[in-house]
Design a protein around this motif. Structure first.
Motif, PDB file in Angstrom:
ATOM      1  N   ALA A  26       3.712  -0.141  -0.843  1.00  0.00           N
ATOM      2  CA  ALA A  26       2.800  -0.991  -0.070  1.00  0.00           C
ATOM      3  C   ALA A  26       3.435  -2.354   0.195  1.00  0.00           C
ATOM      4  O   ALA A  26       3.348  -2.897   1.315  1.00  0.00           O
ATOM      5  N   PHE A  27       4.089  -2.909  -0.803  1.00  0.00           N
ATOM      6  CA  PHE A  27       4.794  -4.186  -0.665  1.00  0.00           C
ATOM      7  C   PHE A  27       5.910  -4.068   0.377  1.00  0.00           C
ATOM      8  O   PHE A  27       6.050  -4.914   1.271  1.00  0.00           O
ATOM      9  N   ASN A  43       6.209  -1.915   2.819  1.00  0.00           N
ATOM     10  CA  ASN A  43       5.637  -1.735   4.158  1.00  0.00           C
ATOM     11  C   ASN A  43       5.189  -3.063   4.756  1.00  0.00           C
ATOM     12  O   ASN A  43       5.344  -3.297   5.964  1.00  0.00           O
ATOM     13  N   THR A  44       4.656  -3.930   3.927  1.00  0.00           N
ATOM     14  CA  THR A  44       4.252  -5.264   4.389  1.00  0.00           C
ATOM     15  C   THR A  44       5.457  -6.039   4.910  1.00  0.00           C
ATOM     16  O   THR A  44       5.395  -6.696   5.958  1.00  0.00           O
ATOM     17  N   LYS A  77       7.518  -7.120   9.334  1.00  0.00           N
ATOM     18  CA  LYS A  77       8.019  -8.424   9.777  1.00  0.00           C
ATOM     19  C   LYS A  77       9.476  -8.377  10.240  1.00  0.00           C
ATOM     20  O   LYS A  77       9.829  -8.997  11.249  1.00  0.00           O
TER      21      LYS A  77
END
Length: 253
Positions: free
Chosen positions: A132-133, A135-136, A140
């Motif tokens: 999840a980290f 993917n965040t 960007k």
């Protein structure tokens, strides 16, 4: 082209006595990610903390002599992210991210599911939170994730797959997560270039395993799918000694 190296040193104080500083100088990498440093910066000699040409960033575990990661960088990062903002994981010093102009460099030491798979639930939760980290970050800019994933993904990635199907590092749940991770859009860069068996990054200290090449490939450089074309090379540096793991290399445009 940038040159990146990742290495589980299995104790930075131990590998320092085996020529670590000279090895790092010889590799001439732009970024060097270390896992399992097992030390606080203040426990390390100045020669390790201040390698010429590099700035070192440290994220040690709160528990002494355990886990911990460090990254040496020639270039000044835009920012440094310690951990993944998760109280269940960050006290173990497992993830350190350096942000640069057009990519994030994530140095990760994944948990070992341990004998009897006692930490499997914790490991899988860490894996989910790390994805999840990542993917965040990937939303960007480019992401490079490297380190000891503590899993051999496919039969080709270890010497004795059948005997290890229920053992830590090759349990079905761990391999299934690696499927999910790659399915989510991350690329195992080594397999872009090399489909040969017998390519390993970790060997037990027992049974003369390294000399006999009885090993596992559990250390990875991965990139997000949209950055795949930035990968110029990926290699295992299995001639470099000093740990039960060897370093791995990524060339990144």
């Amino acid at each position: 082209m940038r040159r990146f190296v990742s290495w589980n040193v299995n104790g930075l104080r131990a590998v320092e006595k085996k020529g670590f500083v000279e090895i790092i100088a010889g590799l001439n990498a732009d970024l060097v990610a270390l896992q399992e440093i097992k030390a606080l910066p203040e426990q390390l000699p100045e020669s390790v903390k201040n390698i010429p040409g590099y700035t070192a960033y440290w994220f040690s575990a709160q528990k002494k002599g355990y886990a911990g990661v460090a990254t040496y960088s020639k270039e000044q990062p835009l920012s440094v992210i310690y951990g993944i903002d998760h109280k269940d994981h960050d006290y173990e010093g497992r993830v350190l991210t350096l942000e640069f102009g057009d990519f994030f460099f994530v140095n990760a030491y994944f948990p070992n599911s341990q004998h009897g798979l006692l930490r499997m639930n914790y490991k899988l939760q860490f894996n989910r939170d790390l994805l999840a980290f990542a993917n965040t970050l990937a939303a960007k800019k480019s992401v490079v994730i490297c380190g000891d994933f503590n899993v051999a993904h496919k039969e080709i990635d270890l010497t004795n797959p059948k005997q290890n199907e229920k053992n830590p590092g090759y349990a079905p749940e761990e391999r299934a997560w690696m499927d999910q991770f790659l399915g989510a859009g991350f690329v195992d860069t080594f397999r872009m270039f090399n489909q040969e068996p017998g390519q390993y990054t970790w060997w037990s200290y027992r049974f003369n395993a390294r000399a006999r090449n009885i090993g596992w490939r559990i250390d990875y450089f991965c990139v997000d799918q949209k950055s795949k074309n930035r990968v110029a090379e990926a290699a295992i540096l299995n001639d470099i000694m000093g740990s039960d793991h060897c370093p791995i290399l990524l060339g990144f445009r």
